[in-house]
Design an enzyme around this catalytic site. Sequence first.
Site, PDB file in Angstrom:
ATOM      1  N   HIS A  24      -5.891   1.983  21.955  1.00  0.00           N
ATOM      2  CA  HIS A  24      -6.126   3.423  22.065  1.00  0.00           C
ATOM      3  C   HIS A  24      -7.571   3.685  22.498  1.00  0.00           C
ATOM      4  CE1 HIS A  24      -2.881   3.760  18.759  1.00  0.00           C
ATOM      5  NE2 HIS A  24      -2.334   4.244  19.868  1.00  0.00           N
ATOM      6  N   LYS A  48       7.468  10.820  10.603  1.00  0.00           N
ATOM      7  CA  LYS A  48       7.362   9.378  10.856  1.00  0.00           C
ATOM      8  C   LYS A  48       6.903   8.616   9.616  1.00  0.00           C
ATOM      9  CE  LYS A  48       6.396   8.984  15.801  1.00  0.00           C
ATOM     10  NZ  LYS A  48       5.424   8.469  16.773  1.00  0.00           N
ATOM     11  N   ARG A  97       1.780   0.586  28.078  1.00  0.00           N
ATOM     12  CA  ARG A  97       1.447  -0.808  27.825  1.00  0.00           C
ATOM     13  C   ARG A  97       2.292  -1.748  28.661  1.00  0.00           C
ATOM     14  NH1 ARG A  97       2.319  -0.291  21.556  1.00  0.00           N
ATOM     15  NH2 ARG A  97       4.119   0.626  22.547  1.00  0.00           N
ATOM     16  N   SER A 135       0.350   0.268  17.082  1.00  0.00           N
ATOM     17  CA  SER A 135      -0.003   0.637  15.705  1.00  0.00           C
ATOM     18  C   SER A 135       0.974   0.061  14.703  1.00  0.00           C
ATOM     19  CB  SER A 135      -0.053   2.160  15.565  1.00  0.00           C
ATOM     20  OG  SER A 135      -1.117   2.688  16.302  1.00  0.00           O
TER      21      SER A 135
END
Length: 166
Positions: A24, A48, A97, A135
């Site tokens: 990030h 989440k 990514r 993450s």
Amino acid sequence: MNKASVNKRLAVYPGTFDPITNGHADLVSRAAPLFERVVVAVAESSGKGPGFSLDERITLARLALADLPNVEVRGFNSLLADFVTDMGAGVIIRGLRAVSDFEYEFQLASMNRHLIPQAETLFLTPAEQYSFISSSLVREIGRLGGDISSFVHPAVQQAMRQRWRK
């Protein structure tokens, strides 16, 4: 908000940043020279079940990005389109990514184009050494006591150690 009040030199980089990773931070450091201001928008995303509270994620992001003077970190708990419109931002930054990210990100960009046609989505890719970091993987490695020092800022590593030591 009308097109006249949109600032194309203001970008918003949204995410849950739970936690913020070196990937990030790499994307933010790539975006910072392209814009007058970059707002890292930390989404509450209570659905989440984040490992860190919104305030904790904002603090950690500020620490990780402290060396970038034109970067601001803000939390939000609304629709991204509303946040971007309220900020007057003309650009939404999203990270890719791998090719596997593209389909989902393309769908998000298309929806955002419908909701906020005055804002463009800009896709950036991280440096190769960060392309595999997520993450969720960092959280899992940290939770199980693994070494995450090459994936996150030292302040994030410390916060994660304290979180899972309890």
